[in-house]
Write an enzyme that holds these catalytic residues in place. Structure first.
Site, PDB file in Angstrom:
ATOM      1  CG  ASP A  77      -1.892  -1.247   1.346  1.00  0.00           C
ATOM      2  OD1 ASP A  77      -2.333  -1.322   0.168  1.00  0.00           O
ATOM      3  OD2 ASP A  77      -2.455  -1.581   2.322  1.00  0.00           O
ATOM      4  CE1 TYR A 109       4.165  -6.695   3.699  1.00  0.00           C
ATOM      5  CE2 TYR A 109       3.526  -9.159   3.859  1.00  0.00           C
ATOM      6  CZ  TYR A 109       3.322  -7.673   3.226  1.00  0.00           C
ATOM      7  OH  TYR A 109       3.112  -7.644   2.065  1.00  0.00           O
TER       8      TYR A 109
END
Length: 320
Positions: free
Chosen positions: A52, A110
């Site tokens: 994003d 992540y």
């Protein structure tokens, strides 16, 4: 045609995210512009997935093709010369046509970074800056809860119409404090929209004493979109690493790949044939290509996979 796999790092602060958009400035667009200029034709790339706006990456993976007689080392130099300084291609390697940056993802890791204490202007683009007292003991318990296979319906914003199956597997989590930084690391086989940021936001609410471990456990056991969840800010999130299965063949309907250390299958299984439709069947093969259970499909799409596998030295067949 030559096929390439590349690893790229980027700072997401100045971009609308990875994916090209009609109105926006994306990382994908910057990379495709360089490739299109060198290839002298429109060239698209396929990445392991989207990130994003404002999300960073240390190890995003993408693939591209070229008919030019340019090797991996020269491609690396081209990217370094033409890309902006906040996008850095770390590695380029030539691969064969069976590699696919999205279909063959085995695991994604992540990292979420939180800077504790006074605001630090030099960390504004790679950390969430937070000046609060947090209960790290309870946060570690919460972060650990997400390990395993669960429905993450309570912890994402992906629509059920697009992703009716919201079950994902998290292989490993780790929460560590390093000086004035808190790092939350998570590795899994896939993620839904905003999932990692909502998991971090949930963990922070536990650290603040606004949620209990029991309440988070209930959100996992009784998944629902009715829970009030918070997303952690984007700039603290970083795609750290992507690892891949080795594929022997794939098409729109099937994927034939080797066994991963995460599959937890019988030791006799060497290859897995997966139907790529929602909740598709799996077929397990031994090292010789014999089907261990069930019957081999006979549709044309599967026969294409059989032929591709044969060309790579594996004969798929049923036991007598």
């Amino acid at each position: 045609m030559r096929y390439f796999k590349a690893i790229v790092a980027y700072v997401g602060a100045n971009y609308c995210g990875w994916q090209s958009q009609k109105k926006g400035n994306s990382i994908q667009e910057k990379i495709e512009a360089v490739l299109s200029q060198i290839n002298q034709e429109k060239t698209t790339v396929i990445a392991s997935g989207r990130t994003d706006a404002k999300v960073n990456a240390l190890g995003q993976c993408f693939q591209f093709q070229s008919e030019k007689n340019i090797d991996s080392y020269r491609w690396l130099g081209i990217f370094h010369s033409f890309l902006p300084k906040d996008i850095y291609v770390k590695q380029v390697e030539e691969v064969d046509e069976t590699f696919h940056a999205r279909f063959l993802v085995e695991q994604k890791t992540y990292l979420y970074r939180i800077h504790l204490g006074d605001y630090d202007v030099f960390q504004k683009d790679d950390s969430f800056q937070l000046r609060e007292d947090l209960n790290l003991k309870e946060m570690r318990k919460c972060w650990k809860l997400f390990e395993g296979t669960h429905s993450f319906l309570s912890f994402n914003t992906s629509s059920l119409s697009e992703y009716p199956n919201q079950v994902r597997t998290i292989f490993r989590t780790e929460l560590r404090k390093i000086s004035d930084h808190l790092e939350l690391e998570i590795s899994g086989n896939g993620y839904l929209r905003h999932m990692v940021r909502i998991l971090v936001g949930t963990c922070l609410e536990v650290g603040r004493g606004k949620l209990t471990i029991e309440e988070v456990q209930r959100m996992l056991n009784d998944p629902s979109r009715h829970y009030a969840t918070k997303k952690a800010p984007a700039q603290g999130l970083c795609l750290k690493e992507v690892s891949y299965y080795r594929a022997l063949a794939y098409n729109e309907d099937y994927l034939l790949r080797d066994v991963s250390r995460y599959d937890q299958l019988d030791e006799n299984v060497s290859y897995i044939l997966i139907e790529r439709k929602e909740n598709g069947d799996q077929y397990h093969l031994d090292a010789s290509g014999f089907l261990l259970k069930g019957s081999i499909p006979t549709n044309p799409s599967f026969l294409e996979i059989v032929e591709k596998a044969r060309k790579r030295g594996l004969w798929i067949k049923e036991k007598d």
